[in-house]
Write a protein that holds these residues in place. Structure first.
Motif, PDB file in Angstrom:
ATOM      1  N   ASP A   1     -19.333  51.385  45.571  1.00 60.18           N
ATOM      2  CA  ASP A   1     -19.975  52.615  45.094  1.00 60.18           C
ATOM      3  C   ASP A   1     -20.069  53.634  46.228  1.00 60.18           C
ATOM      4  N   GLU A   2     -20.308  53.132  47.441  1.00 61.20           N
ATOM      5  CA  GLU A   2     -20.457  54.051  48.579  1.00 61.20           C
ATOM      6  C   GLU A   2     -19.130  54.761  48.883  1.00 61.20           C
ATOM      7  N   ALA A   3     -18.040  53.997  48.875  1.00 63.11           N
ATOM      8  CA  ALA A   3     -16.721  54.599  49.119  1.00 63.11           C
ATOM      9  C   ALA A   3     -16.423  55.648  48.053  1.00 63.11           C
ATOM     10  N   ILE A   4     -16.806  55.345  46.825  1.00 60.39           N
ATOM     11  CA  ILE A   4     -16.539  56.274  45.719  1.00 60.39           C
ATOM     12  C   ILE A   4     -17.352  57.557  45.910  1.00 60.39           C
ATOM     13  N   GLY A   5     -18.570  57.406  46.415  1.00 58.06           N
ATOM     14  CA  GLY A   5     -19.380  58.584  46.735  1.00 58.06           C
ATOM     15  C   GLY A   5     -18.714  59.451  47.791  1.00 58.06           C
ATOM     16  N   LYS A   6     -18.148  58.821  48.804  1.00 58.40           N
ATOM     17  CA  LYS A   6     -17.485  59.588  49.877  1.00 58.40           C
ATOM     18  C   LYS A   6     -16.237  60.288  49.341  1.00 58.40           C
ATOM     19  N   LYS A   7     -15.496  59.584  48.495  1.00 56.59           N
ATOM     20  CA  LYS A   7     -14.273  60.164  47.943  1.00 56.59           C
ATOM     21  C   LYS A   7     -14.600  61.369  47.051  1.00 56.59           C
ATOM     22  N   THR A   8     -15.647  61.232  46.253  1.00 58.77           N
ATOM     23  CA  THR A   8     -16.030  62.331  45.355  1.00 58.77           C
ATOM     24  C   THR A   8     -16.431  63.554  46.182  1.00 58.77           C
ATOM     25  N   ALA A   9     -17.201  63.313  47.236  1.00 65.16           N
ATOM     26  CA  ALA A   9     -17.632  64.428  48.087  1.00 65.16           C
ATOM     27  C   ALA A   9     -16.429  65.097  48.745  1.00 65.16           C
ATOM     28  N   ALA A  10     -15.470  64.294  49.214  1.00 68.94           N
ATOM     29  CA  ALA A  10     -14.288  64.869  49.887  1.00 68.94           C
ATOM     30  C   ALA A  10     -13.451  65.678  48.905  1.00 68.94           C
ATOM     31  N   ALA A  11     -13.287  65.158  47.698  1.00 62.62           N
ATOM     32  CA  ALA A  11     -12.495  65.885  46.686  1.00 62.62           C
ATOM     33  C   ALA A  11     -13.131  67.248  46.425  1.00 62.62           C
ATOM     34  N   LEU A  12     -14.425  67.250  46.158  1.00 60.19           N
ATOM     35  CA  LEU A  12     -15.105  68.500  45.818  1.00 60.19           C
ATOM     36  C   LEU A  12     -15.081  69.483  46.985  1.00 60.19           C
ATOM     37  N   ALA A  13     -15.203  68.957  48.191  1.00 61.51           N
ATOM     38  CA  ALA A  13     -15.200  69.838  49.364  1.00 61.51           C
ATOM     39  C   ALA A  13     -13.868  70.577  49.505  1.00 61.51           C
ATOM     40  N   HIS A  14     -12.807  70.008  48.955  1.00 67.10           N
ATOM     41  CA  HIS A  14     -11.497  70.656  49.041  1.00 67.10           C
ATOM     42  C   HIS A  14     -11.068  71.283  47.727  1.00 67.10           C
ATOM     43  N   GLY A  15     -12.000  71.438  46.826  1.00 63.50           N
ATOM     44  CA  GLY A  15     -11.703  72.141  45.579  1.00 63.50           C
ATOM     45  C   GLY A  15     -10.951  71.314  44.550  1.00 63.50           C
ATOM     46  N   LEU A  16     -10.897  69.991  44.749  1.00 62.28           N
ATOM     47  CA  LEU A  16     -10.267  69.138  43.731  1.00 62.28           C
ATOM     48  C   LEU A  16     -11.324  68.732  42.698  1.00 62.28           C
ATOM     49  N   ILE A  17     -10.920  68.642  41.456  1.00 58.95           N
ATOM     50  CA  ILE A  17     -11.849  68.202  40.410  1.00 58.95           C
ATOM     51  C   ILE A  17     -11.802  66.674  40.327  1.00 58.95           C
ATOM     52  N   PRO A  18     -12.904  66.013  40.626  1.00 58.69           N
ATOM     53  CA  PRO A  18     -12.892  64.545  40.566  1.00 58.69           C
ATOM     54  C   PRO A  18     -12.986  64.054  39.124  1.00 58.69           C
ATOM     55  N   ILE A  19     -12.232  63.012  38.828  1.00 62.63           N
ATOM     56  CA  ILE A  19     -12.361  62.320  37.536  1.00 62.63           C
ATOM     57  C   ILE A  19     -12.941  60.953  37.902  1.00 62.63           C
ATOM     58  N   VAL A  20     -14.251  60.858  37.857  1.00 66.72           N
ATOM     59  CA  VAL A  20     -14.938  59.669  38.355  1.00 66.72           C
ATOM     60  C   VAL A  20     -15.037  58.626  37.238  1.00 66.72           C
ATOM     61  N   CYS A  21     -14.512  57.423  37.513  1.00 69.53           N
ATOM     62  CA  CYS A  21     -14.514  56.381  36.481  1.00 69.53           C
ATOM     63  C   CYS A  21     -15.719  55.462  36.635  1.00 69.53           C
ATOM     64  N   VAL A  22     -16.359  55.193  35.529  1.00 67.63           N
ATOM     65  CA  VAL A  22     -17.464  54.232  35.499  1.00 67.63           C
ATOM     66  C   VAL A  22     -17.239  53.297  34.309  1.00 67.63           C
ATOM     67  N   GLY A  23     -17.809  52.119  34.371  1.00 66.09           N
ATOM     68  CA  GLY A  23     -17.646  51.207  33.223  1.00 66.09           C
ATOM     69  C   GLY A  23     -18.182  49.829  33.534  1.00 66.09           C
ATOM     70  N   GLU A  24     -18.630  49.165  32.491  1.00 61.97           N
ATOM     71  CA  GLU A  24     -19.226  47.845  32.641  1.00 61.97           C
ATOM     72  C   GLU A  24     -18.204  46.751  32.349  1.00 61.97           C
ATOM     73  N   THR A  25     -18.435  45.564  32.899  1.00 62.76           N
ATOM     74  CA  THR A  25     -17.583  44.410  32.583  1.00 62.76           C
ATOM     75  C   THR A  25     -18.063  43.799  31.250  1.00 62.76           C
ATOM     76  N   ALA A  26     -17.252  42.874  30.726  1.00 61.13           N
ATOM     77  CA  ALA A  26     -17.622  42.216  29.465  1.00 61.13           C
ATOM     78  C   ALA A  26     -18.951  41.475  29.636  1.00 61.13           C
ATOM     79  N   GLU A  27     -19.097  40.853  30.789  1.00 58.57           N
ATOM     80  CA  GLU A  27     -20.314  40.085  31.062  1.00 58.57           C
ATOM     81  C   GLU A  27     -21.545  40.996  31.072  1.00 58.57           C
ATOM     82  N   GLN A  28     -21.414  42.117  31.752  1.00 63.85           N
ATOM     83  CA  GLN A  28     -22.529  43.067  31.823  1.00 63.85           C
ATOM     84  C   GLN A  28     -22.858  43.615  30.438  1.00 63.85           C
ATOM     85  N   ARG A  29     -21.820  43.850  29.663  1.00 63.98           N
ATOM     86  CA  ARG A  29     -22.069  44.327  28.302  1.00 63.98           C
ATOM     87  C   ARG A  29     -22.815  43.258  27.500  1.00 63.98           C
ATOM     88  N   GLY A  30     -22.330  42.008  27.647  1.00 60.04           N
ATOM     89  CA  GLY A  30     -22.938  40.893  26.926  1.00 60.04           C
ATOM     90  C   GLY A  30     -24.412  40.751  27.228  1.00 60.04           C
TER      91      GLY A  30
END
Ligand code: PGA
Length: 267
Positions: A105-134
């Motif tokens: 999650d931390e790496a993803i936070g850094k990547k999102t910040a870097a993308a936005l800082a350079h004017g790129l639109i981030p498409i951030v993926c989130v999602g649960e596993t089958a177990e977490q859903r269960g």
């Protein structure tokens, strides 16, 4: 508006990428209602696909990014390098990256910040596993991932952001979520985003991804909560992808007709 993102993953080379991009342009030609389309080829094909889609309204996205600007990071690609290829968007935190490449999650936070800082639109993926859903943890998991992705970012007025809700169990499995389940997760994501990241309606698109195909696309797209789709395997099959693009056109047309009827009733 509806947004369709094509994630070609590691499935196509340069020539196939150009052919897919051309096919995508053809599928949109002459249509009254067209979605926003972002194609995401492998890094090696970005520059060539950029030439193919130039002066069309298909835009270019990358599949990943590294957060440092430059330096001794063998094999990595920074935001600055992506922008140079013509990319305007970047997928961040795809479940394959989290699962197979240990992205936190931390790496993803850094990547999102870097993308936005350079004017790129981030498409951030989130999602649960089958177990977490269960065990009833879906919302808790995706909300945690969402907060972490934007933890290092203060969004400015002009920033745009996409969040893709992609249940891990639905990716590449042929078992999509139901549109109703997806819409209810989208609602929760939108609420938390506006409460804790940025208020204001225009900045955010929430997309669904996971086993979307030509047959089920419309069912997702007609939900107002679902702003679009992130498509994997069906995006490298031109016939399927064309059906998805046309389904998006129909959904846009349907929403416009609904709005007109609503306005006519009011006046
Ligand atoms: P899929 O992949 O459409 O093949 O399920 C979606 C994704 O990985 O983004």
């Amino acid at each position: 508006m509806k947004t369709i993102v094509a994630n070609w993953k590691m499935n196509v080379g340069i020539r196939e990428s150009i052919a897919l991009a051309r096919g995508t342009l053809l599928a949109l030609r002459g249509r009254m209602h067209v979605p926003e389309v972002i194609v995401c080829p492998p890094f090696t094909a970005l520059a060539d696909v950029n030439k193919t889609v130039a002066r069309s309204h298909v835009t270019l996205g990358a599949q990943d990014i590294y957060w440092e600007q430059a330096g001794a990071f063998t094999g990595e690609i920074s935001a600055r390098l992506l922008v140079e290829t013509g990319a305007t968007h970047v997928i961040i935190g795809h479940s394959e990256r989290r699962r197979l490449f240990g992205e936190t999650d931390e790496a993803i936070g850094k990547k999102t910040a870097a993308a936005l800082a350079h004017g790129l639109i981030p498409i951030v993926c989130v999602g649960e596993t089958a177990e977490q859903r269960g065990s009833g943890q879906t919302e808790e998991v995706v909300i945690r991932q969402l907060r972490a992705a934007f933890a290092m970012t203060t969004l400015r007025e002009k920033d745009r952001v996409c969040i893709a809700y992609e249940p891990v169990w639905a990716i590449g499995s042929g078992k999509a979520a139901t549109p109703e389940d997806a819409a209810s997760v989208h609602l929760a994501l939108r609420r938390v985003f506006h409460e804790s990241v940025k208020s204001g309606a225009d900045a955010l698109s929430v997309l669904y991804g996971g086993s979307v195909d030509g047959k089920n696309a419309y069912g997702f797209l007609r939900e107002t909560e679902i702003n679009g789709l992130l498509v994997g395997s069906a995006s490298v099959k031109l016939q399927q992808f064309t059906e998805i693009l046309h389904a998006a056109g129909e959904a846009i047309e349907g929403a416009e007709a609904g709005r007109r009827t609503g306005e006519a009733k009011k006046s």
